[in-house]
Write an enzyme that holds these catalytic residues in place. Structure first.
Site, PDB file in Angstrom:
ATOM      1  NE  ARG A  41      38.962  24.907   1.305  1.00 49.04           N
ATOM      2  CZ  ARG A  41      38.889  23.575   1.271  1.00 49.04           C
ATOM      3  NH1 ARG A  41      37.747  22.984   1.536  1.00 49.04           N
ATOM      4  NH2 ARG A  41      39.944  22.846   0.960  1.00 49.04           N
ATOM      5  CD  GLU A  68      30.691  19.198   6.619  1.00 46.40           C
ATOM      6  OE1 GLU A  68      31.804  19.563   6.205  1.00 46.40           O
ATOM      7  OE2 GLU A  68      29.774  19.995   6.931  1.00 46.40           O
ATOM      8  CG  HIS A 104      31.571  20.509   0.284  1.00 46.27           C
ATOM      9  ND1 HIS A 104      32.667  20.651   1.100  1.00 46.27           N
ATOM     10  CD2 HIS A 104      30.717  21.507   0.643  1.00 46.27           C
ATOM     11  CE1 HIS A 104      32.497  21.680   1.904  1.00 46.27           C
ATOM     12  NE2 HIS A 104      31.317  22.213   1.660  1.00 46.27           N
ATOM     13  CD  GLU A 134      34.473  20.610  -2.971  1.00 44.17           C
ATOM     14  OE1 GLU A 134      34.161  20.483  -1.784  1.00 44.17           O
ATOM     15  OE2 GLU A 134      35.573  21.070  -3.352  1.00 44.17           O
ATOM     16  CD  GLU A 146      33.813  15.698   5.396  1.00 45.65           C
ATOM     17  OE1 GLU A 146      34.532  15.391   4.422  1.00 45.65           O
ATOM     18  OE2 GLU A 146      33.595  16.882   5.742  1.00 45.65           O
ATOM     19  NE  ARG A 164      33.191  24.970  -0.940  1.00 49.17           N
ATOM     20  CZ  ARG A 164      33.885  24.254  -0.057  1.00 49.17           C
ATOM     21  NH1 ARG A 164      34.481  23.131  -0.436  1.00 49.17           N
ATOM     22  NH2 ARG A 164      33.984  24.641   1.198  1.00 49.17           N
ATOM     23  CG  ASP A 183      -1.783   1.232   1.336  1.00 53.31           C
ATOM     24  OD1 ASP A 183      -1.771   2.052   0.396  1.00 53.31           O
ATOM     25  OD2 ASP A 183      -2.470   1.375   2.361  1.00 53.31           O
ATOM     26  CD  GLU A 234      34.408  16.338   0.404  1.00 54.37           C
ATOM     27  OE1 GLU A 234      34.156  17.440   0.949  1.00 54.37           O
ATOM     28  OE2 GLU A 234      35.461  16.114  -0.196  1.00 54.37           O
ATOM     29  CD  GLU A 289      34.078  19.134   8.699  1.00 58.19           C
ATOM     30  OE1 GLU A 289      34.231  20.308   9.107  1.00 58.19           O
ATOM     31  OE2 GLU A 289      34.550  18.738   7.617  1.00 58.19           O
TER      32      GLU A 289
END
Length: 474
Positions: A343, A136, A273, A362, A224, A364, A55, A134, A216
């Site tokens: 960053r 966290e 990321h 990457e 992480e 982020r 269901d 990645e 972290e």
């Protein structure tokens, strides 16, 4: 256990290993793993072909009560022995199908991810898209929260929390990471090495390859654990295993894990990321001799992600809490630009490795509250749109964003400031997701309406505790 590939492999494993229960798992629309279990005698080759009915009317964002019957079809290659159940239980991830038409269900997130991989291969651009998230998370000791008509609160506690530096603990040993200074301290300040190692070893036992683990930045137990990259659907499957293992290892130790992007005020939030590369045969299509070692295709992929980022975030940063993390003026990746080292840029090109095989981009902005099947699929579709339409990402943002004069900073576009803005961006910009019927119009409309009604409007209607501090005495 050795990797199983076929229905016969699974049936033989069940018999030889004396499996006592089979657990069938699938993802609901917003992004929580669901399951039900059957005795092993209920599993035969026909189940892999024709499935088992259930269901679906109670699944969030799925069928109405008048069309509730659906079918789960287990995928043999996803099988693993659950490391937590008392009875020996074999888990398999399933695809969802319509019992009338026999077709894959369009709102099944895993089906969307499978279609994204198929679209990539049909495009002729690449054979495989590799994803490396990645993720966290926070490991807390206690969490209490409630909201009703006359009160609303949350209480978080952690033995590592800097706010407990003055608490009577008989004895308080004082090793509590300072705010924003929790990155890489050795024990005793890092009190969670052993529990993270247990998480890693448990993940490896069920076939999820881990590259590293560490504390972290934030106080209060931020952590992480990084997985080895993999193809889209496989990586999304692995992220579900990852969250499942991490939560249950923590529970075993009397602790609780959250993947909320911003559970603590005034300290670092939790991101995810995501690294992406496209390959054709043995060739990494993102490796070249351009900026930061990228190819022209890699640059176009960045162009597509940056162009569609506001709508993309409706899937990669899909909670109201996500935008407590994505706030300008901090380290958050809110600038819709790219850079090899900055960053605060939404897209970064890692320069740790010089090998062409390691070249990737990457993104982020995502966080681990996302549904990985939908988030990775949307990322891939945005990158492919950039490649197919040769979208120029512009100049890199290599300057310190905090040193830019206001007139120059004003030229750098930002991520949406709220989930409402991201959903409005998705409403206006989603044609790139519809190609190859990867996302359907129904999926887009259902996602927007579900998020607006159940999350955006629900939060908007409730007073915030800080509003009392601001306004009670006016």
């Amino acid at each position: 256990m050795c990797k199983l590939e076929t229905a016969k492999d699974v049936l033989e494993f069940i018999k030889k290993q004396n499996v006592e229960m089979v657990d069938l798992r699938f993802m609901d629309f917003p992004g929580l793993w669901q399951h039900f279990s059957v005795p092993p005698r209920e599993i035969d080759e026909d189940v892999f072909e024709n499935g088992i009915g259930f269901d679906a009317s109670s699944m969030r964002g799925w069928k109405a009560i008048n069309e509730s019957d659906m079918i789960v079809k287990p995928v043999a290659s996803t099988a693993f022995v659950d490391p937590f159940f008392a009875a020996k239980t074999l888990v398999m991830i399933c695809n969802i199908c319509d019992p009338v038409t026999g077709e894959d269900y369009t709102r099944d997130p895993r089906n969307i991810a499978r279609k994204a991989e198929k679209y990539l291969q049909g495009s002729g651009i690449a054979d495989v898209a590799y994803f490396g998230p990645e993720a966290e998370f926070f490991i807390f000791d206690d969490i209490r929260f409630d909201q009703n008509e006359h009160e609303g609160y949350y209480f978080i506690d952690s033995i590592e929390g800097r706010w407990n530096s003055g608490r009577v603990e008989n004895p308080n040993l004082g090793y509590k990471p300072r705010y924003k200074e929790g990155y890489f301290p050795v024990p005793p300040t890092d009190s969670q090495q052993d529990i993270r190692t247990e998480m890693v070893l448990t993940l490896e036992k069920i076939g999820v390859v881990i590259e590293c683990q560490h504390h972290e930045v934030a106080t209060g137990g931020q952590a992480e654990i990084d997985m080895r990259f993999g193809p889209l659907v496989e990586m999304a499957d692995n992220l579900l295993k990852y969250k499942y293992v991490i939560k249950n290892v923590a529970k075993k130790h009397g602790k609780t894990v959250t993947f909320m992007p911003k559970p603590l005020f005034n300290d670092n939030g939790t991101g995810m990321h995501v690294h992406l590369s496209l390959w054709k045969g043995d060739t990494n299509l993102f490796a070249g001799d351009g900026y930061a070692g990228l190819s022209e295709i890699g640059m176009y992929a960045i162009g597509g992600i940056l162009k569609h980022a506001p709508s993309l975030l409706a899937f990669t940063s899909p909670t109201t809490n996500s935008y407590k993390r994505l706030v300008p003026g901090f380290e958050a990746p809110v600038n819709l630009a790219y850079s090899r080292r900055n960053r605060s840029a939404a897209v970064r090109i890692p320069v740790y490795h010089t090998s062409p095989k390691a070249k990737r981009i990457e993104f982020r902005c995502p966080d681990p509250s996302c549904n990985p099947y939908l988030a990775f699929s949307a990322m891939l579709m945005a990158a492919l749109d950039g490649i197919e339409n040769k979208i120029d990402p512009g100049e890199p943002l290599d300057k310190d964003i905090y040193d830019l004069p206001p007139e120059e900073l004003a030229k750098v576009p930002h991520t949406p400031g709220s989930l409402r803005e991201a959903l409005m961006a998705l409403e206006a910009d989603h044609d790139y997701l519809l190609r190859g019927d990867v996302f359907t119009q129904d999926v887009i409309e259902t996602w927007i309406s579900y998020k607006m009604e159940n999350e955006v409007q629900a939060v908007d209607l409730r007073p915030h505790p800080w509003e009392f501090a601001l306004y009670y005495d006016i």
